[in-house]
Scaffold this motif. Structure first.
Motif, mmCIF file in Angstrom:
data_model
loop_
_atom_site.group_PDB
_atom_site.id
_atom_site.type_symbol
_atom_site.label_atom_id
_atom_site.label_comp_id
_atom_site.label_asym_id
_atom_site.label_seq_id
_atom_site.Cartn_x
_atom_site.Cartn_y
_atom_site.Cartn_z
ATOM 1 N N MET A 1 19.536 58.185 28.169
ATOM 2 C CA MET A 1 20.400 57.079 28.518
ATOM 3 C C MET A 1 19.736 56.187 29.560
ATOM 4 O O MET A 1 19.858 54.982 29.486
ATOM 5 C CB MET A 1 21.732 57.608 29.025
ATOM 6 C CG MET A 1 22.728 56.527 29.299
ATOM 7 S SD MET A 1 24.341 57.096 29.878
ATOM 8 C CE MET A 1 24.744 58.406 28.773
ATOM 9 N N GLY A 2 19.054 56.741 30.523
ATOM 10 C CA GLY A 2 18.347 55.953 31.520
ATOM 11 C C GLY A 2 19.239 55.465 32.652
ATOM 12 O O GLY A 2 20.405 55.818 32.755
ATOM 13 N N THR A 3 18.666 54.626 33.483
ATOM 14 C CA THR A 3 19.397 54.095 34.623
ATOM 15 C C THR A 3 20.180 52.844 34.231
ATOM 16 O O THR A 3 19.719 52.058 33.408
ATOM 17 C CB THR A 3 18.439 53.765 35.772
ATOM 18 O OG1 THR A 3 17.467 52.822 35.300
ATOM 19 C CG2 THR A 3 17.732 55.013 36.284
ATOM 20 N N ILE A 4 21.350 52.701 34.833
ATOM 21 C CA ILE A 4 22.250 51.609 34.468
ATOM 22 C C ILE A 4 22.719 50.886 35.719
ATOM 23 O O ILE A 4 23.062 51.515 36.719
ATOM 24 C CB ILE A 4 23.481 52.147 33.718
ATOM 25 C CG1 ILE A 4 23.075 52.859 32.427
ATOM 26 C CG2 ILE A 4 24.471 51.025 33.426
ATOM 27 C CD1 ILE A 4 24.220 53.588 31.751
ATOM 28 N N ALA A 5 22.784 49.567 35.629
ATOM 29 C CA ALA A 5 23.436 48.746 36.653
ATOM 30 C C ALA A 5 24.720 48.198 36.043
ATOM 31 O O ALA A 5 24.680 47.525 35.018
ATOM 32 C CB ALA A 5 22.526 47.608 37.096
ATOM 33 N N PHE A 6 25.854 48.534 36.655
ATOM 34 C CA PHE A 6 27.138 47.939 36.292
ATOM 35 C C PHE A 6 27.351 46.765 37.232
ATOM 36 O O PHE A 6 27.339 46.939 38.456
ATOM 37 C CB PHE A 6 28.292 48.931 36.472
ATOM 38 C CG PHE A 6 28.232 50.110 35.550
ATOM 39 C CD1 PHE A 6 28.328 49.946 34.184
ATOM 40 C CD2 PHE A 6 28.102 51.391 36.053
ATOM 41 C CE1 PHE A 6 28.290 51.030 33.331
ATOM 42 C CE2 PHE A 6 28.066 52.487 35.210
ATOM 43 C CZ PHE A 6 28.156 52.310 33.842
ATOM 44 N N VAL A 7 27.530 45.570 36.698
ATOM 45 C CA VAL A 7 27.639 44.374 37.529
ATOM 46 C C VAL A 7 28.965 43.672 37.260
ATOM 47 O O VAL A 7 29.245 43.265 36.133
ATOM 48 C CB VAL A 7 26.476 43.394 37.254
ATOM 49 C CG1 VAL A 7 26.570 42.190 38.188
ATOM 50 C CG2 VAL A 7 25.133 44.095 37.408
ATOM 51 N N LEU A 8 29.753 43.551 38.301
ATOM 52 C CA LEU A 8 31.025 42.853 38.216
ATOM 53 C C LEU A 8 30.844 41.444 38.779
ATOM 54 O O LEU A 8 30.490 41.277 39.934
ATOM 55 C CB LEU A 8 32.082 43.596 39.036
ATOM 56 C CG LEU A 8 33.459 42.965 39.095
ATOM 57 C CD1 LEU A 8 34.122 43.020 37.728
ATOM 58 C CD2 LEU A 8 34.314 43.673 40.127
ATOM 59 N N PHE A 9 31.042 40.425 37.935
ATOM 60 C CA PHE A 9 30.960 39.030 38.366
ATOM 61 C C PHE A 9 32.291 38.659 39.008
ATOM 62 O O PHE A 9 33.339 38.816 38.389
ATOM 63 C CB PHE A 9 30.671 38.118 37.174
ATOM 64 C CG PHE A 9 29.227 37.750 37.068
ATOM 65 C CD1 PHE A 9 28.844 36.427 37.117
ATOM 66 C CD2 PHE A 9 28.253 38.721 36.943
ATOM 67 C CE1 PHE A 9 27.507 36.071 37.034
ATOM 68 C CE2 PHE A 9 26.922 38.385 36.856
ATOM 69 C CZ PHE A 9 26.545 37.050 36.906
ATOM 70 N N ALA A 10 32.251 38.193 40.258
ATOM 71 C CA ALA A 10 33.494 37.930 40.980
ATOM 72 C C ALA A 10 33.372 36.723 41.897
ATOM 73 O O ALA A 10 32.279 36.350 42.317
ATOM 74 C CB ALA A 10 33.869 39.161 41.807
ATOM 75 N N LYS A 11 34.527 36.146 42.183
ATOM 76 C CA LYS A 11 34.649 35.109 43.200
ATOM 77 C C LYS A 11 35.357 35.725 44.392
ATOM 78 O O LYS A 11 36.188 36.622 44.228
ATOM 79 C CB LYS A 11 35.497 33.934 42.697
ATOM 80 C CG LYS A 11 34.885 33.137 41.596
ATOM 81 C CD LYS A 11 35.833 32.015 41.218
ATOM 82 C CE LYS A 11 35.248 31.131 40.142
ATOM 83 N NZ LYS A 11 36.172 30.036 39.804
ATOM 84 N N ASN A 12 35.052 35.234 45.580
ATOM 85 C CA ASN A 12 35.790 35.671 46.749
ATOM 86 C C ASN A 12 37.182 35.055 46.646
ATOM 87 O O ASN A 12 37.320 33.836 46.695
ATOM 88 C CB ASN A 12 35.095 35.231 48.024
ATOM 89 C CG ASN A 12 35.753 35.799 49.250
ATOM 90 O OD1 ASN A 12 36.975 35.883 49.329
ATOM 91 N ND2 ASN A 12 34.956 36.189 50.207
ATOM 92 N N THR A 57 24.312 52.434 39.115
ATOM 93 C CA THR A 57 24.654 51.782 40.371
ATOM 94 C C THR A 57 25.637 50.663 40.064
ATOM 95 O O THR A 57 25.491 49.951 39.075
ATOM 96 C CB THR A 57 23.396 51.194 41.047
ATOM 97 O OG1 THR A 57 22.434 52.234 41.221
ATOM 98 C CG2 THR A 57 23.731 50.583 42.407
ATOM 99 N N PHE A 58 26.639 50.536 40.917
ATOM 100 C CA PHE A 58 27.670 49.523 40.751
ATOM 101 C C PHE A 58 27.405 48.373 41.717
ATOM 102 O O PHE A 58 27.194 48.587 42.902
ATOM 103 C CB PHE A 58 29.047 50.144 41.011
ATOM 104 C CG PHE A 58 30.171 49.149 41.020
ATOM 105 C CD1 PHE A 58 30.468 48.396 39.894
ATOM 106 C CD2 PHE A 58 30.934 48.973 42.153
ATOM 107 C CE1 PHE A 58 31.505 47.481 39.906
ATOM 108 C CE2 PHE A 58 31.973 48.063 42.174
ATOM 109 C CZ PHE A 58 32.255 47.328 41.051
ATOM 110 N N TYR A 59 27.383 47.150 41.192
ATOM 111 C CA TYR A 59 27.166 45.940 41.992
ATOM 112 C C TYR A 59 28.329 44.978 41.809
ATOM 113 O O TYR A 59 28.920 44.909 40.730
ATOM 114 C CB TYR A 59 25.913 45.178 41.530
ATOM 115 C CG TYR A 59 24.614 45.847 41.846
ATOM 116 C CD1 TYR A 59 23.934 45.560 43.032
ATOM 117 C CD2 TYR A 59 24.043 46.745 40.956
ATOM 118 C CE1 TYR A 59 22.725 46.164 43.311
ATOM 119 C CE2 TYR A 59 22.833 47.348 41.231
ATOM 120 C CZ TYR A 59 22.179 47.061 42.408
ATOM 121 O OH TYR A 59 20.979 47.663 42.693
ATOM 122 N N ILE A 60 28.582 44.205 42.843
ATOM 123 C CA ILE A 60 29.454 43.043 42.712
ATOM 124 C C ILE A 60 28.570 41.821 42.881
ATOM 125 O O ILE A 60 27.888 41.659 43.893
ATOM 126 C CB ILE A 60 30.589 43.051 43.742
ATOM 127 C CG1 ILE A 60 31.509 44.237 43.464
ATOM 128 C CG2 ILE A 60 31.358 41.734 43.700
ATOM 129 C CD1 ILE A 60 32.731 44.323 44.304
#
Length: 123
Positions: A1-12, A57-60
Motif C-alpha cells: 500500500m505504501g505511504t499516504i498523505a490525506f489532505v483536507l482542503f479548507a478555508k479558515n 499522514t493527515f494534512y490540512i
C-alpha cells in the motif's frame, strides 16, 4: 500500500467567506455553523482513516496565505494551498507532497457524509 498523505482542503472559517450559496438561502451564521460542523466531522473521519493506516499522514491544506499558523489549526499538520485556480492549488499541494508519499488523497472540508468503508476500499 505504501505511504499516504490525506489532505483536507479548507478555508479558515473565521477569515474567509464560507458556503456563500448556502448563506444566500439561509444566513451567514447558519452557513458558518454548517461549515464548522462539516469541517469537524470530516476531520474526525480522516483522522480515523489515518489511525487505520499507520503509514499515513493527515494534512490540512489552508487556503488563506499565511493563515496556517492560526490557532484554529493547532495540532494539525498544515500545508499552504498557494495561489491560483482550484486546479493550480491542488497541483501546488500535490507537487509538494508526492515526493514524500506514494499516494496523495484530497478531500473537501465540507464532506461530512463520506462513507468510511468506500474510502477504506478505495485506499
Amino acid at each position: 500500500m505504501g505511504t499516504i498523505a490525506f489532505v483536507l482542503f479548507a478555508k479558515n472559517p473565521h477569515l474567509s467567506p464560507v458556503k456563500t450559496r448556502l448563506e444566500k438561502q439561509t444566513s451567514k451564521s447558519f452557513a458558518l455553523d454548517f461549515y464548522q460542523h462539516s469541517l469537524r466531522t470530516t476531520i474526525n473521519l480522516l483522522q480515523s482513516l489515518k489511525l487505520q493506516n499507520t503509514e499515513s499522514t493527515f494534512y490540512i491544506a489552508v487556503a488563506e496565505e499565511n493563515e496556517s499558523t492560526h490557532h484554529f489549526w493547532d495540532g494539525f499538520n498544515k500545508i499552504n494551498q498557494g495561489t491560483g485556480s482550484f486546479g493550480q492549488r491542488l497541483s501546488n499541494v500535490y507537487s509538494e507532497l508526492i515526493s514524500d508519499y506514494d499516494s496523495v488523497f484530497f478531500f473537501g472540508a465540507d464532506s461530512p457524509f463520506m462513507n468510511r468503508s468506500v474510502l477504506t476500499n478505495s485506499i
